[in-house]
Design a protein around this motif. Structure first.
Motif, PDB file in Angstrom:
ATOM      1  N   ARG A 244       1.085  -1.075   0.194  1.00 18.76           N
ATOM      2  CA  ARG A 244       0.424   0.140  -0.118  1.00 18.76           C
ATOM      3  C   ARG A 244       0.961   0.951   0.425  1.00 18.76           C
ATOM      4  O   ARG A 244       1.545   1.969   0.931  1.00 18.76           O
ATOM      5  CB  ARG A 244      -1.109   0.556   1.270  1.00 18.76           C
TER       6      ARG A 244
ATOM      7  N   LYS B 277      -8.198  10.117   0.961  1.00 16.59           N
ATOM      8  CA  LYS B 277      -8.757   8.750   2.255  1.00 16.59           C
ATOM      9  C   LYS B 277      -9.822   9.704   2.686  1.00 16.59           C
ATOM     10  O   LYS B 277     -10.522  10.425   2.456  1.00 16.59           O
ATOM     11  CB  LYS B 277      -8.085   9.130   3.615  1.00 16.59           C
TER      12      LYS B 277
ATOM     13  N   HIS C  73      -9.727  -2.895   9.893  1.00 14.81           N
ATOM     14  CA  HIS C  73     -10.279  -1.852   9.295  1.00 14.81           C
ATOM     15  C   HIS C  73     -11.775  -1.937  11.007  1.00 14.81           C
ATOM     16  O   HIS C  73     -12.499  -1.420  10.750  1.00 14.81           O
ATOM     17  CB  HIS C  73     -10.995  -1.664   8.157  1.00 14.81           C
TER      18      HIS C  73
ATOM     19  N   ASP D  13      -5.101   6.239  10.448  1.00  6.15           N
ATOM     20  CA  ASP D  13      -5.718   4.796  11.414  1.00  6.15           C
ATOM     21  C   ASP D  13      -4.830   4.121  11.982  1.00  6.15           C
ATOM     22  O   ASP D  13      -3.846   4.553  11.341  1.00  6.15           O
ATOM     23  CB  ASP D  13      -6.107   3.414  10.566  1.00  6.15           C
TER      24      ASP D  13
HETATM   25 CO    CO Z   1      -7.040   2.876   6.624  1.00  3.70          CO
END
Ligand code: CO
Ligand code: PEP
Length: 458
Positions: free
Chosen positions: A117, A124, A363, A435
């Motif tokens: 990633r 986002k 998530h 996150d």
């Molecule tokens: Co995330």
């Protein structure tokens, strides 16, 4: 839209790089000035592709082996990459991914497909379009591709010039990754040296050290037999691919190019693109855009997804049923995966669609700590992966991979793991732009645990 831009898919409607514009597009930035966004996308359109169609096709081939149960996918990297990432930070992120890959290959005993990633994960989707601090309400931070994290009106205003900065940051990150993975850094004889800062200072590090010694011994044996890392590219180089969430469609469209050898369209911003949980509507702009590019695709699948919806996504995104074209990335939460995943696995299996299944154990397991930090517990991450393996074993399908958010920096954002981080530790090094991520030690620890599940399964 010109006539030759139109591609007619068997049974589908006309597609072009801009056909998504006639569909509802969620989570798009409210660009303040139409002329500025047009100028930025035009400039992007004139820049060279970041990846090549042939590379994307190779990745589809590797993911096809994942779909067939013959390989395992490790997709990992930052939640939201920063424009300010240093070369060291990028190298350390790559190093942790390579360490995890070695653990999974050596202890899990399967070929690994490595996808970061990285080099483009700059946008986002947010649960709320605005953020309020005290009396002040401002647009949420939407990733460095769109606005800045500072809490002022000027910093939060979407700025289309950031699309160009995102392209250039992606290009320089990719250049570094290509150099590290092809230029000797990833040589198997260096497995032990990647571990320098873990050694003796964490249980996962010591376990890694023992594995590195075994690999070194095997390499010495092979060298004695005439097979060296210098004369064997598979031991000297690593095939590493890039991916990000294809969220800001102005950016993705501007980097979409027609492949001169096949006439097919590829989104040349990354090898693999995925659709997020919030933008996977069957009649939405993201599904429309991605169905027409030939890159391997991912699609997140969360707790609200029904079996019919998931099979319909397979039909739309992979009508020709090409193995490796589509990876479904489930993110249910540790407590719910046992009941929610099996019906989806059975429905897709019975539809005959070739799908690579990956588990995003991050998530669905986010919660707010007592100190008010958004965090995740290592045990929940592990429990979701364990539930993922159990569901696949019960359905006779292959648990094809994991998708995790991590960094090589010594952060304290997720609790638990071999170092037993607790809530109070979160204050020490909570650096994420979005996150909470696993740190290097937690990531290597996780790889050992997943490797155990993999070798039990084989
Ligand atoms: Co995330
Ligand atoms: C992400 O991968 O960072 C993300 C936002 O995930 P999801 O779409 O699954 O919520």
């Amino acid at each position: 839209m010109s006539g030759e831009d139109l591609t007619l898919f068997a049974g589908g409607s006309a597609w072009s790089p801009s056909s998504w514009r006639s569909k509802p597009a969620r989570h798009q930035p409210a660009w303040p000035d139409a002329a500025e966004i047009e100028q930025a996308t035009k400039a992007l359109h004139d820049l060279p592709p970041l990846v090549f169609a042939g590379e994307a096709r190779s990745l589809t081939g590797h993911l096809g082996r994942v779909a067939d149960g013959e390989a395992f996918l490790l997709q990992a990297g930052d939640c939201a990459e920063s424009f300010d990432s240093s070369a060291d930070s990028i190298r350390d992120r790559l190093r942790v991914i390579l360490q995890m890959a070695i653990v999974l290959t050596y202890s899990g005993g399967v070929p690994l497909v490595k996808v970061g990633r990285i080099a483009g994960q700059f946008a986002k989707p947010r649960s709320s379009p605005t953020e309020t601090v005290g009396e002040v309400e401002l647009p949420s931070f939407l990733g460095h591709m769109v606005n800045d994290i500072g809490f002022s009106e000027a910093e939060r205003l979407p700025d289309p010039r950031r699309l160009l900065t995102a392209y250039h940051r992606a290009a320089s990150t990719l250049n570094l990754l290509r150099a590290f993975t092809r230029g000797g850094y990833a040589d198997l004889s260096r497995v032990a040296s990647w571990n320098r800062e873990f050694v003796a200072s964490s249980p996962a590090g010591r376990r890694y050290s023992r594995m590195a010694e075994e690999i070194d011994r095997a390499l010495r044996f092979m060298t004695a037999c005439g097979v060296t890392t210098a004369n064997t590219p598979q031991l000297h180089e690593v095939e590493f691919y890039t991916s990000h969430e294809a969220l800001v469609l102005d950016y993705e469209e501007a980097l979409t190019r027609e492949d001169s050898t096949t006439g097919d369209w590829y989104d040349c911003s990354a090898h693999m693109l995925w659709i997020g949980e919030r933008t996977r509507q069957l009649d939405g702009a993201h599904v429309e855009f991605l169905r027409g590019v030939r890159n391997p695709l991912g699609c997140k699948v969360g707790p609200t997804a029904t079996a019919d919806e998931v099979v319909a996504l397979c039909e739309l995104l992979n009508p020709q049923r090409v193995p490796g074209r589509l990876t479904l990335i489930t993110r249910m939460g540790a407590g719910r995966i046992g009941t929610l995943l099996p019906p989806l696995l059975r429905a897709v299996r019975d539809s005959g669609h070739p799908v690579a299944w990956a588990c995003d154990p991050m998530h669905g397991n986010t919660y707010t700590s007592e100190s008010g930090r958004k965090t995740r517990h290592f045990d929940d991450v592990l429990a979701e992966i364990s539930g993922f393996f159990a569901a696949h074993t019960a359905c006779g399908t292959w648990p094809g991979g994991v998708h995790v958010e991590l960094t090589g920096d010594a952060v304290t954002e997720c609790v638990g793991g071999a170092d037993k981080l607790i809530d109070a530790d979160l204050e020490r090094a909570f650096e994420t732009l979005c996150d909470p991520r696993l740190n290097g030690r937690q990531s290597v620890d996780l790889a050992f645990r997943v490797a155990e599940m993999l070798s039990d399964r084989r």
